[in-house]
Design a protein around this motif. Sequence first.
Motif, mmCIF file in Angstrom:
data_model
loop_
_atom_site.group_PDB
_atom_site.id
_atom_site.type_symbol
_atom_site.label_atom_id
_atom_site.label_comp_id
_atom_site.label_asym_id
_atom_site.label_seq_id
_atom_site.Cartn_x
_atom_site.Cartn_y
_atom_site.Cartn_z
ATOM 1 N N ILE A 266 34.216 43.675 27.938
ATOM 2 C CA ILE A 266 34.404 43.086 29.306
ATOM 3 C C ILE A 266 35.532 44.008 29.880
ATOM 4 C CG2 ILE A 266 35.681 40.692 30.150
ATOM 5 C CD1 ILE A 266 33.102 40.182 27.949
ATOM 6 N N GLY A 268 37.086 44.238 34.131
ATOM 7 C CA GLY A 268 37.745 43.134 35.195
ATOM 8 C C GLY A 268 36.970 41.783 36.165
ATOM 9 N N ASP A 270 34.147 42.157 35.020
ATOM 10 C CA ASP A 270 33.174 40.942 34.135
ATOM 11 C C ASP A 270 33.957 39.102 33.263
ATOM 12 O OD1 ASP A 270 31.343 42.750 34.408
ATOM 13 O OD2 ASP A 270 32.473 43.744 32.591
ATOM 14 N N VAL A 271 34.957 39.029 33.911
ATOM 15 C CA VAL A 271 36.170 38.151 33.448
ATOM 16 C C VAL A 271 35.465 37.108 33.671
ATOM 17 C CG1 VAL A 271 38.166 36.937 34.007
ATOM 18 C CG2 VAL A 271 37.970 39.332 33.299
ATOM 19 N N TRP A 418 43.843 37.803 35.523
ATOM 20 C CA TRP A 418 42.952 38.608 34.712
ATOM 21 C C TRP A 418 42.234 40.203 35.797
ATOM 22 C CZ3 TRP A 418 42.657 33.798 35.620
ATOM 23 C CH2 TRP A 418 42.044 32.881 33.629
ATOM 24 N N GLY A 420 42.064 44.538 35.122
ATOM 25 C CA GLY A 420 41.677 46.416 33.919
ATOM 26 C C GLY A 420 43.050 46.545 34.984
ATOM 27 N N HIS A 445 46.079 38.727 31.620
ATOM 28 C CA HIS A 445 45.412 38.754 30.663
ATOM 29 C C HIS A 445 44.762 40.386 30.692
ATOM 30 C CE1 HIS A 445 45.462 34.903 29.896
ATOM 31 N NE2 HIS A 445 45.360 34.769 30.938
ATOM 32 N N ASN A 446 44.642 41.196 30.466
ATOM 33 C CA ASN A 446 43.916 42.651 30.589
ATOM 34 C C ASN A 446 42.761 42.669 30.192
ATOM 35 O OD1 ASN A 446 44.523 44.709 31.858
ATOM 36 N ND2 ASN A 446 45.085 45.887 30.530
ATOM 37 N N THR A 447 41.746 43.937 30.336
ATOM 38 C CA THR A 447 40.432 43.602 29.779
ATOM 39 C C THR A 447 40.388 45.523 29.872
ATOM 40 O OG1 THR A 447 39.602 44.480 31.966
ATOM 41 C CG2 THR A 447 39.910 41.802 31.940
ATOM 42 N N TYR A 448 39.288 46.039 29.255
ATOM 43 C CA TYR A 448 39.130 47.356 29.907
ATOM 44 C C TYR A 448 39.098 47.603 30.782
ATOM 45 C CZ TYR A 448 37.510 48.343 24.589
ATOM 46 O OH TYR A 448 37.047 47.888 23.482
#
Lengths: 756, 160
Positions: A266, A268, A270-271, A418, A420, A445-448
């Motif tokens: 996932i 950013g 794709d959140v 959300w 990255g 919320h951090n993502t890949y």
Amino acid sequence: MNEMSEVIAETPETPKAGKKRGKWTRRTFIGAGLLTGGALVVGVAIRSGKPPERLRAMLAGGDGEILVNSFVKIGKDNIVTAVVPHVEMGQGAHTALAQMLADELDADWNNVRILEAPGDGHFASHNIAREFLAPELKVPSVLEPTVDGGFLTLAKMMALQITGGSFSIRGTGQRGMRAAGAAARAMLVAAAAEKWQLPASEISVDRGIVAHAKSGKRAAFGELAEAAAKQALPAQPKLKTPKDFKLMGKPIARLDIPAKVDGTAIFGIDVQIPGQKLSYAAVKAPPVVGAKVAKMDASAAKAMPGVLQILNMGDFVAVVAEGYWQAQQALNQITVEYSKSDADKIDTAAIFAGYGKALDEAGADGGDTLAETGDAAAFFAKAAKKVTAQYHVPFLAHAAMEPMNCTAWVRGGLCDVWAGSQSPLGARNAAAKTLGISADKVNYHNTYLGGGFGRRSETDNIEMAVRIAKATGYPVKLIWSREEDTQQDWYRPSASSRFEAGLDASGKLMSWNNIHTHLFDPQEAPLVSYYNIPNSLIRKVDAPMHLRFGPWRSVDHSQQSWFIESFVDEIAEAAGKDPLALRRELLAKSPRHLAVLNRVAKMAGWGSALPAKHGRGIAIAQSFGSIVAEVAEVDLTAKKPRVTKVYCCADPGFAMNPDGYTAQMESGIIYGLTAALYGEIMVKNGAVQQSNFHDYPMLRMNEAPDIFVEIINGDAQRLGGGGEPGLPPLAPALTNAIRAAGGMRIRHLPVAKHFA
Amino acid sequence: MKLTINGKMQEITADPATPILWALREQLGLNGTKFGCGIAQCGACTVHLDGRPVRSCSTPLSQAEGKSIVTIEGIASGDGALNRLQQAWISEQVPQCGYCQSGQIMSAAALLADNPRPSDEQINIAMAGNICRCGMYGRIRKAIKVAAGIDSERQQEAAT
Ligand code: FES
Ligand code: FES
């Protein structure tokens, strides 16, 4: 995330029953505790002290906040969870950091899990904060040998919990993860000693099993976790020396890779928010940075399918629609007029003319002196041979593969974000500041990250998204078009640099005088202290520009290495010396550099015959604690130069994960080659002209050279970075090779414009 | 509009001009296919349309009507085991940030379906539409050969 809050609640700052804390120094802690369910948790923490004003804003909790650097949790189920305070953008930080922790702990690698720490003050990269915020602070003596201040300058520009400056392994890993692992190990051993009534010195640990050889007693970590939490904290956990490393230095498979081959990772972009319908925003900011929206006609856009809202935000226009494509289509139909300013007249030529003027005004001894030895001007005046040159590098965009984006939901005084980000803490605080709410009301919320390269340490995408989401009240995913991503970047600054060198009658380099335009960091980038030059003077002049600039892979080294190593080759040519031989001479007193240089020369077969119109170029650079030398092989037989091979030797001190480190070198080489061959952001009427991959081209597989990497572990006590140091030597190795192949001496990047 | 996606018949209600990419991502929740440029320049959005690789950012839904689309989510074999390319991508430790890799794997899969033993030159041509900003081209090339069962050392020996 429940698990995570539990851990946060157990930081040494908020001791609870059954917990102990041990002080290393006034501000450095190891903390340990027991979690519900009988899990042992050990954290290494440092109090931030009194931060200066500018950074205080970023520290959510203010003065005295405990910044927990590294955490390990050991559950009854034997699962070891490493809580990693850095984001994963492909550099392999998660795996390497977990390797360091697990090795000191003697954990079973198969039972190791990784959890990325959220963007929370507790997890700020205090190593950066520590030296920057509290320079008087003493480092625990056990960690003393690992201290290396060279990277800190970069940190000054950024928020605290950043992943950049090639910092995670040598900072967090060395000082935090290893100490946390070693402390947890000592406590597990103490628990076993107490339980078995045996001396701790006779107890060993191997792959998650604590054992006493003579009695045959054994226990898994999980059985001892609860008792371990009650043990006294080790005052100074003993760290391993390289001969005892079991996981460190091994090419362990990266844990993030499986999700990146089946589409499940996932990013950013794709959140999704469970149970919520997302709307999508497309934006257009003024082409000239700083301009405002003066007039907007959205009548055509309003009627387009799926359009929910059209927002004139003053400094940008946004369309919110049911789908991103609909939003972008509608945005394309909006006509906007922007406010005017003097910046509208700026173009690339004017910017470089300004640099030239600043350098002229500084003259032979003006500007700010960065380093000086001997008397360069005096020697140059009487030199037997004089060499001078002037170089220019263009602006560059980051062009991360994933366009900038951010998802936000603002409601009831709360905000969820959300994205990255390379700076989760900075992202959270930027959202809070933008909305005028306190940071604890922002759930970040951090993502890949689909590439960072410095771009994702900025927070403009976050600020935009929360402003849009505040206006809508419903959750919105903001996606920048590639055009917006290219034109609204924080660019690698362009720069000019001038050199004068003086040689004595025997051809020896005696004086080095450099002055360059300057905008960024690290300050040591233009220095050549590893070269043995009796007289040197290195100066900078400030050269303001209207474009936004930011860290770009290897920051100032990306420019300075090309300047320096091009000029070294020009000196060699003037002196009639082989470029390798001259560098050997200059590195006579720098054995680590010399070893790297010699190794790469050997790898490349330096000096062996090449076909006509082929050439080799060599360059060496030191950045972020690593020494890297590269040889590029170029074929000039066709109209455009083709790089056929790149040889790279790196000394990062010690490569925690050699395959991961090798991949970082490969990546830096391709990124650097792309920039050197093609990279150029141009300005016309104040606006960036390039917009997408058709006019800001990227190196592709058919142009990618074969890359050969070897690593020297030169000093395990001084770790260097991996993400950036592979890049700086590439551009000069390339242009030196073009010259060696019989081409021109290139003094203005990119290369492609000389072969158009 | 009816089309088959990863072997399953799907009904989509959308403007037929919508690029396949956005229908996959936003209507079907298939987020493995990525947006990189929107103008068929980067390959991040590559999917198979009736077996041919296409850039889904620049291919409207109307062109897919009644046809079959395969995405990264549908490339594993029927029993869920990873495709040989995906396995090679892991064994060669290909991805860095990983963002381009769905598209890379889809382009590589189309290549191998067409040409099970591609030469270096053929690999270069087939993959030139896919940008990797993390610069993992060498590893991608190697992984394709591993998946194809072409041992690069042996090839080199044969050449000398
Ligand atoms: S997003 Fe389709 S080719 Fe780039
Ligand atoms: S792995 Fe990052 S763009 Fe290819």
